[in-house]
Design an enzyme around this catalytic site. Structure first.
Site, mmCIF file in Angstrom:
data_model
loop_
_atom_site.group_PDB
_atom_site.id
_atom_site.type_symbol
_atom_site.label_atom_id
_atom_site.label_comp_id
_atom_site.label_asym_id
_atom_site.label_seq_id
_atom_site.Cartn_x
_atom_site.Cartn_y
_atom_site.Cartn_z
ATOM 1 C CB CYS A 11 -14.527 -18.597 -21.188
ATOM 2 S SG CYS A 11 -15.517 -20.031 -20.773
ATOM 3 N N GLY A 39 -8.864 -20.500 -18.668
ATOM 4 C CA GLY A 39 -9.531 -21.759 -18.955
ATOM 5 C C GLY A 39 -8.547 -22.758 -19.530
ATOM 6 C CG ASN A 113 -15.612 -14.629 -20.310
ATOM 7 O OD1 ASN A 113 -15.021 -13.628 -19.940
ATOM 8 N ND2 ASN A 113 -15.909 -15.613 -19.487
ATOM 9 N N GLY A 114 -18.817 -15.914 -20.042
ATOM 10 C CA GLY A 114 -19.881 -15.475 -19.133
ATOM 11 C C GLY A 114 -20.976 -16.516 -19.039
ATOM 12 C CE1 TYR A 254 -6.934 -17.418 -8.488
ATOM 13 C CE2 TYR A 254 -9.072 -17.580 -9.547
ATOM 14 C CZ TYR A 254 -7.839 -18.139 -9.226
ATOM 15 O OH TYR A 254 -7.538 -19.388 -9.648
#
Ligand code: SF4
Length: 471
Positions: A11, A39, A113-114, A254
């Site tokens: 996210c 996302g 996020n997470g 990445y």
């Protein structure tokens, strides 16, 4: 290279503090555009005007979700936004963020996020206490805890008290009252940075957001730090004991955009160094280095520069493959590699090719690409992977498949090379990756490559996905 069903993106979060600025939501909208790679499933913005919060969120890409009219309606002095790919909780509009919850004294909007590793345990406890949940995302647990704890405290105290219970990875942006708040978990697993512009402050998952908003990166939010922005000032609080720092290595190899800086390290430089070190660790005679675009490109250029073998285009990416085709069934999977990537026959014919990819997760895509290159006349195809073998799943917000579906967890490197049909295959070593990023092993999470998780994982939580109500 990962496809959407292989290694889901996580996210992205943005928060803008700009009192008196008209059109604040537009700034968040631009910020979310810059984070779209994190996302593509849903997007949302919440705008706070004097403690009153309006929001809009829906399934789709940022540009699909927000019309000019919606952006116009979202007025305020503070706004936060979120782009999501589901890593916990199903893919559904109800699970889009920001989450907005109302308590007796006002409203809170939260973007996360997470992944929390004990979300399910906490959720059960809260349900036992009578809480009713509207979504299946673990972020709602944080929102519920804050709403419960805020009764007799300030928002800052309520967040601190709530996060004492929470274990896992989180970068949060929260707005309530006249405040914009940013919080990073005690390990710093997920990134969150602070920018400053003429109008105020910006918080974002990645610094690539800042130039578009005229902001300059000041610094990253530290692990275990809460930043509170109000009355034009930024205040910092250590809300928790800083644990052993564990920035996510995968952000560098990445996930993040190459033009971002995370925890003081430029992603482009780290990725290029991964390619250079890989060239030293795993040289092979060849005529051309190609990349699996886009995420393998920076490492491929690094490999080419270090090896002296020319870089060229061998695979062309169709940038307009929409999410319509991104369906996790076998037939579309087969088709989608060809939909997304095509071989530049004239460039690879009769040549010995080194194909540099950022990572291999299941290994299925690599095999298809080798076949496509050989069918186009490549004499040899050597796979070079600019990260170490992915041997263990991530529980911190990156949706890896089960361990038994990870190629490197169930096969030797020789077996993977054979499965892909490549003439040779080599990965970057863990030491090589750490040296490329320029961080010591005790400051970075490498769990998906080493199995060394930075925290203990509660057993019960990992069994949760079998529970029927999650479907
Ligand atoms: S397990 Fe891997 S993907 Fe997950 S936080 Fe650690 S390094 Fe990142």
């Amino acid at each position: 290279m990962k496809d959407y069903w292989e290694f889901h993106d996580e996210c992205g979060v943005v928060g803008v503090y700009a009192p008196g600025k008209r059109d604040i939501a537009r700034g968040v909208y631009f910020g979310l555009h810059s984070l779209q790679h994190r996302g593509q499933e849903s997007a949302g913005i919440a705008a706070n005007k004097g403690g009153k919060i309006q929001y809009y969120k829906d399934m789709g890409l940022v540009q699909e979700v927000f019309s000019d009219e919606v952006i116009e309606r979202l007025q305020g002095d503070i706004a936060i936004g979120h782009v999501r790919y589901s890593t916990a909780g199903e893919s559904h509009a109800a699970n889009a963020m920001p989450l907005v919850v109302y308590y007796r004294g006002g409203a809170i909007a939260l973007a996360h996020n997470g992944n929390l590793v004990n979300a399910r345990i906490l959720r059960r406890q809260l349900q036992d206490d009578g809480f009713i949940f509207q979504t299946s995302i673990d972020s709602e647990v944080i929102a519920a805890l804050i709403a419960r704890n805020i009764k007799d405290s300030t928002i800052q105290q309520a967040i601190t008290k709530s996060l004492e219970k929470v274990q896992g990875a989180y970068a949060l942006v929260i707005t309530a009252g006249n405040k914009l708040i940013g919080v990073r978990d005690p390990y710093g697993l997920r990134p969150l940075c602070i920018g400053k512009n003429e109008e105020g402050f910006v918080l974002a998952s990645e610094s690539c957001v800042f130039p578009l908003l005229g902001a300059t990166l000041i610094r990253d939010v530290e692990p275990g730090e809460m930043v509170i922005i109000e009355d034009g000032e930024l205040k910092s609080v250590s809300y928790a004991e800083k644990e052993k720092r564990a920035s996510c290595a995968f952000e560098y190899v990445y996930f993040s955009r190459p033009d971002s800086r995370i925890d003081g390290v430029g992603v482009y430089t780290a990725r290029s160094q991964c390619g250079r070190i890989l060239a030293r660790e795993a040289p092979v005679a060849a005529d051309m280095v190609i990349s699996v675009p886009d995420s393998g490109t920076v490492a491929a250029i690094g490999y080419a520069e270090e090896s002296g073998i020319p870089y060229g285009e061998g695979l062309i990416k169709n940038r307009y493959v929409g999410r319509t085709f991104i369906q996790p069934d076998q037939r579309t999977r087969e088709l989608s590699v060809r939909l997304k990537l095509n071989v530049l026959k004239g460039n690879v014919q009769g040549k010995r090719i080194i194909m540099v990819d950022d990572s291999i997760v299941r290994g299925t895509t690599s095999g298809k690409l080798v076949k496509m290159l050989k069918d186009a006349g490549a004499k040899e195809v050597h796979i070079r992977v600019a990260s170490p073998p992915v041997t263990d799943p991530c529980f911190f917000g990156i949706d890896t498949p089960d361990k038994n579906k990870l190629a490197a967890a169930v096969h030797t490197i020789e077996e993977i090379a054979e499965m892909t049909g490549a003439d040779s295959l080599a990965y970057l070593s863990v030491e090589g990756m750490l040296s490329a990023i320029g961080m010591d092993s005790d400051k970075i999470c490498t769990a998906c490559f080493t199995g060394n998780y930075p925290m203990e994982l509660p057993e019960r939580d990992m069994e949760w996905e079998d529970e029927p109500w999650m479907i």
